[in-house]
Design a protein around this motif. Structure first.
Motif, PDB file in Angstrom:
ATOM      1  N   PHE A  86       0.830  -1.192   0.000  1.00 50.29           N
ATOM      2  CA  PHE A  86       0.000   0.000   0.000  1.00 50.29           C
ATOM      3  C   PHE A  86       0.874   1.256   0.000  1.00 50.29           C
ATOM      4  O   PHE A  86       2.000   1.254   0.502  1.00 50.29           O
ATOM      5  CB  PHE A  86      -0.907   0.031   1.236  1.00 50.29           C
ATOM      6  N   ASN A  87       0.335   2.322  -0.551  1.00 48.81           N
ATOM      7  CA  ASN A  87       0.982   3.625  -0.446  1.00 48.81           C
ATOM      8  C   ASN A  87       0.567   4.247   0.885  1.00 48.81           C
ATOM      9  O   ASN A  87      -0.619   4.328   1.186  1.00 48.81           O
ATOM     10  CB  ASN A  87       0.566   4.522  -1.609  1.00 48.81           C
ATOM     11  N   VAL A  88       1.527   4.672   1.677  1.00 46.89           N
ATOM     12  CA  VAL A  88       1.244   5.209   3.012  1.00 46.89           C
ATOM     13  C   VAL A  88       1.757   6.642   3.117  1.00 46.89           C
ATOM     14  O   VAL A  88       2.881   6.941   2.719  1.00 46.89           O
ATOM     15  CB  VAL A  88       1.894   4.344   4.104  1.00 46.89           C
ATOM     16  N   VAL A  89       0.906   7.505   3.654  1.00 44.60           N
ATOM     17  CA  VAL A  89       1.277   8.889   3.922  1.00 44.60           C
ATOM     18  C   VAL A  89       1.073   9.137   5.412  1.00 44.60           C
ATOM     19  O   VAL A  89       0.052   8.749   5.981  1.00 44.60           O
ATOM     20  CB  VAL A  89       0.422   9.871   3.098  1.00 44.60           C
ATOM     21  N   TYR A  90       2.061   9.778   6.040  1.00 43.41           N
ATOM     22  CA  TYR A  90       1.993  10.067   7.462  1.00 43.41           C
ATOM     23  C   TYR A  90       1.773  11.565   7.671  1.00 43.41           C
ATOM     24  O   TYR A  90       2.439  12.379   7.030  1.00 43.41           O
ATOM     25  CB  TYR A  90       3.291   9.676   8.161  1.00 43.41           C
ATOM     26  N   THR A  91       0.876  11.920   8.566  1.00 43.14           N
ATOM     27  CA  THR A  91       0.731  13.342   8.886  1.00 43.14           C
ATOM     28  C   THR A  91       1.828  13.801   9.829  1.00 43.14           C
ATOM     29  O   THR A  91       2.215  14.971   9.823  1.00 43.14           O
ATOM     30  CB  THR A  91      -0.635  13.635   9.535  1.00 43.14           C
ATOM     31  N   ARG A  92       2.331  12.885  10.640  1.00 43.68           N
ATOM     32  CA  ARG A  92       3.369  13.236  11.616  1.00 43.68           C
ATOM     33  C   ARG A  92       4.347  12.085  11.744  1.00 43.68           C
ATOM     34  O   ARG A  92       3.957  10.955  11.995  1.00 43.68           O
ATOM     35  CB  ARG A  92       2.715  13.534  12.976  1.00 43.68           C
ATOM     36  N   LYS A  93       5.665  12.381  11.579  1.00 47.83           N
ATOM     37  CA  LYS A  93       6.681  11.341  11.630  1.00 47.83           C
ATOM     38  C   LYS A  93       7.725  11.595  12.720  1.00 47.83           C
ATOM     39  O   LYS A  93       8.721  10.902  12.810  1.00 47.83           O
ATOM     40  CB  LYS A  93       7.374  11.203  10.278  1.00 47.83           C
ATOM     41  N   ASN A  94       7.504  12.619  13.534  1.00 44.29           N
ATOM     42  CA  ASN A  94       8.406  12.877  14.657  1.00 44.29           C
ATOM     43  C   ASN A  94       7.599  13.401  15.839  1.00 44.29           C
ATOM     44  O   ASN A  94       6.366  13.462  15.779  1.00 44.29           O
ATOM     45  CB  ASN A  94       9.520  13.860  14.260  1.00 44.29           C
ATOM     46  N   ASP A  95       8.291  13.797  16.913  1.00 46.38           N
ATOM     47  CA  ASP A  95       7.605  14.198  18.144  1.00 46.38           C
ATOM     48  C   ASP A  95       6.967  15.578  18.070  1.00 46.38           C
ATOM     49  O   ASP A  95       6.221  15.965  18.978  1.00 46.38           O
ATOM     50  CB  ASP A  95       8.590  14.175  19.320  1.00 46.38           C
ATOM     51  N   ASN A  96       7.260  16.317  17.027  1.00 46.04           N
ATOM     52  CA  ASN A  96       6.759  17.691  16.934  1.00 46.04           C
ATOM     53  C   ASN A  96       5.283  17.744  16.553  1.00 46.04           C
ATOM     54  O   ASN A  96       4.758  16.828  15.919  1.00 46.04           O
ATOM     55  CB  ASN A  96       7.565  18.480  15.897  1.00 46.04           C
ATOM     56  N   GLY A  97       4.648  18.848  16.921  1.00 48.58           N
ATOM     57  CA  GLY A  97       3.298  19.113  16.450  1.00 48.58           C
ATOM     58  C   GLY A  97       3.360  19.730  15.059  1.00 48.58           C
ATOM     59  O   GLY A  97       4.440  19.978  14.510  1.00 48.58           O
ATOM     60  N   LEU A  98       2.211  19.999  14.489  1.00 54.26           N
ATOM     61  CA  LEU A  98       2.144  20.548  13.131  1.00 54.26           C
ATOM     62  C   LEU A  98       1.639  21.988  13.135  1.00 54.26           C
ATOM     63  O   LEU A  98       1.200  22.489  12.107  1.00 54.26           O
ATOM     64  CB  LEU A  98       1.211  19.681  12.270  1.00 54.26           C
ATOM     65  N   TYR A  99       1.749  22.669  14.260  1.00 52.11           N
ATOM     66  CA  TYR A  99       1.115  23.976  14.446  1.00 52.11           C
ATOM     67  C   TYR A  99       2.042  25.154  14.220  1.00 52.11           C
ATOM     68  O   TYR A  99       1.606  26.304  14.257  1.00 52.11           O
ATOM     69  CB  TYR A  99       0.538  24.068  15.862  1.00 52.11           C
TER      70      TYR A  99
END
Length: 229
Positions: A86-99
């Motif tokens: 499957f093709n996988v996309v991650y919204t978050r790959k480390n401990d940081n937030g996205l803000y």
């Protein structure tokens, strides 16, 4: 001498063209195989590890942060889907937030960034990974949530919950509600609460590699049930 030199130049140019063509062919072949290796199936799964950065989510009875476990489970789950083609996309790959900056309104900025990533990926399904907490410390087991009024999300959630209940022996129901990440996406979307950090035994178990692999494999099995039902 002129004729000999000219012939050598022509030969050199021909050899250069051959090497360029071979290099291009090799590059294209490597690129083709690497693409096939990463995604053999025309199906995209977005894995959304909830919280991150200053937003640690709920806290376990032993002090473990939900955001830390969400990230670990998200990575393991993504790897399982990737191994299956499957093709996988991650919204978050480390401990940081996205803000961005941790100023007022950071939570909404974080959610909007997740939506931006999801929209760009145009996924077939979205799985948002979380951990649960409840006032009664005896409650255990994974539970799945979906956006109220979205039938596709409900069907996916119920498939996952059925697989989880077969594993745990629980009778938990998939629960409808209003959740930004599910509401603002067009694909079937669910929130998977992998277990209760308020339960001391389960909190400890959720932090083991073996249990993480087990839960993530059951999530994968639930998706397969959804796809082939």
């Amino acid at each position: 001498m002129f004729i000999v030199w000219k012939s050598k130049r022509v030969i050199a140019m021909l050899l250069l063209l051959i090497f360029v063509e071979l290099g291009l062919t090799t590059y294209l072949m490597v690129d083709m195989f690497s693409s096939q290796k990463s995604a053999l199936i025309d199906f995209t799964v977005v894995i959304d590890a909830g919280h991150g950065g200053i937003d640690g989510g709920v806290v376990g009875v032993d002090g473990v942060k939900e955001s830390t476990l969400n990230l670990a489970y998200g990575k393991t789950l993504g790897e399982i889907f990737e191994r299956s083609g499957f093709n996988v996309v991650y919204t978050r790959k480390n401990d940081n937030g996205l803000y961005g900056l941790p100023t007022n309104g950071f939570k909404l900025r974080d959610m909007k960034k997740r939506k931006e990533i999801i929209d760009k990926a145009r996924p077939n399904i979205l799985i948002s990974v979380h951990m649960n907490k409840f006032s009664q410390s005896t409650r255990t087991g994974p539970q799945v949530f979906y956006q109220e009024g979205k039938e596709s999300g409900q069907i996916l959630a119920e498939s996952l919950q059925r697989v989880f209940n077969d594993f745990t022996g629980n009778s938990h129901q998939a629960i409808a509600g209003d959740f930004y990440v599910c509401r603002e996406t067009s694909c079937p979307a669910v929130i998977v609460e992998c277990g209760f950090l308020s339960n001391p035994a389960e909190c400890a178990e959720l932090q083991t590699d073996s249990y993480r692999e087990t839960i993530c494999n059951y999530i994968y099995n639930g998706v397969m049930l959804y796809l082939y039902s």
